[in-house]
Structure formats: structure tokens, C-alpha cells
Write an enzyme that holds these catalytic residues in place. Structure first.
Site, PDB file in Angstrom:
ATOM      1  N   LEU A   9       0.837  -1.201   0.000  1.00 58.68           N
ATOM      2  CA  LEU A   9       0.000   0.000   0.000  1.00 58.68           C
ATOM      3  C   LEU A   9       0.869   1.248   0.000  1.00 58.68           C
ATOM      4  CD1 LEU A   9      -2.642  -1.256   2.582  1.00 58.68           C
ATOM      5  CD2 LEU A   9      -2.876  -1.173   0.090  1.00 58.68           C
ATOM      6  N   MET A  12       1.377   3.764  -5.193  1.00 61.28           N
ATOM      7  CA  MET A  12       0.461   3.194  -6.192  1.00 61.28           C
ATOM      8  C   MET A  12      -0.606   2.335  -5.530  1.00 61.28           C
ATOM      9  SD  MET A  12       1.168   3.878  -9.552  1.00 61.28           S
ATOM     10  CE  MET A  12       0.991   2.414 -10.587  1.00 61.28           C
ATOM     11  N   GLY A  13      -0.182   1.408  -4.682  1.00 65.07           N
ATOM     12  CA  GLY A  13      -1.118   0.478  -4.075  1.00 65.07           C
ATOM     13  C   GLY A  13      -2.184   1.162  -3.240  1.00 65.07           C
ATOM     14  N   ASP A  31       0.021  -4.301   4.374  1.00 69.35           N
ATOM     15  CA  ASP A  31       1.279  -3.572   4.230  1.00 69.35           C
ATOM     16  C   ASP A  31       1.998  -3.625   5.570  1.00 69.35           C
ATOM     17  OD1 ASP A  31       2.496  -1.347   2.129  1.00 69.35           O
ATOM     18  OD2 ASP A  31       3.015  -0.885   4.213  1.00 69.35           O
ATOM     19  N   SER A 113       0.256   1.514 -15.614  1.00 66.90           N
ATOM     20  CA  SER A 113       0.768   2.857 -15.862  1.00 66.90           C
ATOM     21  C   SER A 113      -0.265   3.885 -15.432  1.00 66.90           C
ATOM     22  CB  SER A 113       1.085   3.042 -17.352  1.00 66.90           C
ATOM     23  OG  SER A 113       1.610   4.331 -17.588  1.00 66.90           O
ATOM     24  N   GLY A 115       0.819   6.247 -12.591  1.00 66.28           N
ATOM     25  CA  GLY A 115       1.470   6.964 -11.513  1.00 66.28           C
ATOM     26  C   GLY A 115       0.508   7.415 -10.431  1.00 66.28           C
ATOM     27  N   LYS A 167       4.598  -3.495 -20.697  1.00 67.30           N
ATOM     28  CA  LYS A 167       4.869  -2.351 -19.822  1.00 67.30           C
ATOM     29  C   LYS A 167       6.339  -1.938 -19.920  1.00 67.30           C
ATOM     30  CE  LYS A 167       4.076   0.645 -16.466  1.00 67.30           C
ATOM     31  NZ  LYS A 167       5.275   0.784 -15.673  1.00 67.30           N
ATOM     32  N   HIS A 170       6.656   0.042 -23.036  1.00 66.61           N
ATOM     33  CA  HIS A 170       5.976   1.311 -22.753  1.00 66.61           C
ATOM     34  C   HIS A 170       6.916   2.263 -22.026  1.00 66.61           C
ATOM     35  CE1 HIS A 170       3.883   3.822 -19.749  1.00 66.61           C
ATOM     36  NE2 HIS A 170       2.904   3.951 -20.616  1.00 66.61           N
ATOM     37  N   ASN A 171       7.614   1.751 -21.008  1.00 61.03           N
ATOM     38  CA  ASN A 171       8.504   2.618 -20.238  1.00 61.03           C
ATOM     39  C   ASN A 171       9.734   3.032 -21.035  1.00 61.03           C
ATOM     40  OD1 ASN A 171       6.668   2.175 -18.206  1.00 61.03           O
ATOM     41  ND2 ASN A 171       8.227   1.952 -16.624  1.00 61.03           N
ATOM     42  N   GLU A 174       8.598   5.862 -23.007  1.00 59.90           N
ATOM     43  CA  GLU A 174       8.466   6.996 -22.085  1.00 59.90           C
ATOM     44  C   GLU A 174       9.814   7.684 -21.872  1.00 59.90           C
ATOM     45  OE1 GLU A 174       8.155   6.864 -17.424  1.00 59.90           O
ATOM     46  OE2 GLU A 174       6.233   6.289 -18.303  1.00 59.90           O
TER      47      GLU A 174
END
Length: 296
Positions: A9, A12-13, A31, A113, A115, A167, A170-171, A174
Site C-alpha cells: 500500500l 500506487m497500491g 502492508d 501505468s 502513476g 509495460k 511502454h517505459n 516513455e
């Protein structure tokens, strides 16, 4: 309403949990931080879920993820499903998937993706694994993805490993896009022809061929600090840019933009480059070009 166990957590989480809950789903998080966790341990989290269970992992890639998958393999039951939504290298996915498959537990890898903005805007999702497992988790995916046509924010990329592979690429893209904006900003600043650099970049947001969310974020940063003087030009890399270049080499695919962007990040961490000292020395030797001495 779906039910989900969510491990990790952090930035992002935590936001993913909030978005899922806002959509009406039940999320039991775990977490190590007692201030954010919903359960005291992985075993406690699993005990609070009804079968067949779905558990989503959002912990650092590598050994932390592998260890978490192994622990879940001993806690979950036949017919349960594990989703790795972290930034694992795609080659780890077959290992994790095979380990769980031996216990009749499903496994999906999901590149995520979006953020810190994903809580409000939704997350782009790239998933690898069996179609039956993807369908089982679709209520979760639909809640996390952006509003609009599913195919514009979600993709079933293929078999296990393909989601994290997508992904990774993708990065890599980016990296190149960010570097291009950064170099354009530096050139505008250095040339002194343009008097209001932030205004020019803001003026690219509508109608131009370079308009994008990354451009919007650059405009936001310039609104807060017009010359970006509050930041040091030191940039880390998450690892996925390196993995993308490894794949480019392995497949003999030229990727000069992505490679240059990654190497620029390496250069940003050098206060004193031995390579550039060698270049200065050579220019001085063959051409008598001036050099700057240390302490001079």
C-alpha cells in the site's frame, strides 16, 4: 461487487485501493506500515477473503515479489488467482506462474501505468495470462482502468509474461519522450531567442503534434518552478529502460532514441565524468584546445 486482497500500500497500491473502494469493491489490504494496513499479516489477509480469492501484489520487483508469490502459494487454495501488478521483469513471470500452477492457482502479470494520478484518472493496464483468469478479474480491471472504451485503457497482451513485457516497452518509449521534451526545454532556455519559455511550452498543449499528458506534466512543473531551479538534474532509472535495451539487442532492433535517453540518465549522475576529462585531454593534445584545470 468484487473482493480483492491487495499487498503493498505504497504510493500506487494505496491509491489503487481507494479507487477500487470508490467503485464499490471490497479491498483487504496488507502492508508492513501499520498506519495503512487492513490486516496484520499475509495469512490474516487471506483469512478475510472468500474463495475463490483474488490477490493483487504491488511490492518491489525482484526478490520481494518472488518471496510474496511463494508465501501466497502456501496460503491460497486451488482456484484462487494471483496478479502481479508491480514492475517485475517479464522473465520472472513464468517462474512465478509455474510455481502457482503446480498448486492449481492462477497467475496474471499486469503492467500498470498512471502513476500517482491513477486514483482519479484511472490506470493503463497491460495483462498477460490465461483468458479465463483475465475474465475472472475483469471487474477489478474495469474499476482500475480509465473511463471510456475498455480497449483504450486495457489490453490482454497474451500469455504469462506478456503484460510486463508490454509495460517494459511502454517505459522505454516513455524514456525517449521525456528526454525529447527535456532537450527541447534546455535548448529554448540556452538560445535566449525565446523570452518566455514556459509560455511557449504551454502553448503546445492544444493543436500541436507533440501535445500529450507528459507535456501537460511538464507545463505543471514549469508553473510551479518556471526555470526548474529548485531541482537537481539527477535522474534514476527503474530498470525497465535497461531491460528494453537488452531486448533490443537480443532481437537486433535498433533503438537509438531509447538508448540515448537511458545513457543521458547515467550522465546526470556524474558530477565529474572521467570520459569527458579524457575528451578534454585529447582535444588539448592534438589541437592545443584550452582546458579547465581542477581548482583553476
Amino acid at each position: 461487487m468484487a473482493q480483492l486482497g491487495l499487498i503493498g500500500l505504497g504510493k500506487m497500491g494505496f491509491n489503487m485501493r481507494e479507487r477500487l473502494r470508490a467503485a464499490g469493491h471490497e479491498v483487504v489490504g496488507y502492508d508492513r506500515n501499520p498506519d495503512v494496513t487492513d490486516s496484520t499479516s499475509l495469512e490474516d489477509m487471506v483469512s478475510k477473503l472468500d474463495g475463490p480469492r483474488i490477490v493483487w501484489i504491488m511490492v518491489p520487483a525482484g526478490e520481494p515479489t518472488r518471496q510474496t508469490v511463494a508465501e501466497l502459494g502456501n496460503l491460497l487454495s486451488e482456484g484462487d488467482l494471483v496478479i502481479d501488478g508491480g514492475n517485475s521483469k517479464y522473465t520472472d513471470d513464468k517462474i512465478n506462474g509455474d510455481l502457482l500452477a503446480a498448486k492449481q492457482i492462477g497467475y496474471l502479470d499486469c503492467g500498470v501505468s498512471g502513476g500517482v494520478w491513477g486514483k482519479d484518472n484511472g490506470y493503463g493496464l497491460m495483462v498477460g495470462g490465461a483468458a479465463s483468469d483475465v475474465e475472472k478479474a475483469m471487474p477489478i480491471f474495469d474499476a482500475l482502468r480509465p473511463e471510456g472504451p475498455r480497449e483504450e485503457g486495457f489490453s490482454h497482451a497474451g500469455a504469462v509474461g506478456s503484460g510486463h513485457y508490454a509495460k517494459m516497452i511502454h517505459n522505454g518509449i516513455e524514456y525517449g519522450m521525456m528526454q525529447a521534451f527535456a532537450e527541447g526545454f534546455e535548448l529554448l532556455e540556452a538560445a535566449k531567442v525565446v523570452e518566455n519559455v514556459p509560455a511557449v511550452i504551454k502553448g503546445w498543449q492544444r493543436g500541436t503534434v507533440v501535445r500529450s499528458w507528459l507535456l501537460d506534466l511538464l507545463v505543471r512543473a514549469l508553473d510551479e518552478d518556471p526555470e526548474l531551479d529548485d531541482l537537481e538534474g539527477y535522474v534514476e532509472d527503474s530498470g525497465e529502460g535497461r531491460w528494453t535495451l537488452e531486448e533490443a539487442i537480443n532481437n537486433a532492433v535498433p533503438a537509438p532514441v531509447i538508448s540515448a535517453a537511458l545513457f543521458a540518465r547515467f550522465a546526470s549522475r556524474q558530477e565529474d565524468s572521467a570520459a569527458m576529462r579524457a575528451v578534454a585531454a585529447l582535444r588539448n593534445q592534438f589541437g592545443g584546445h584550452s582546458v579547465k584545470k581542477v581548482g583553476g
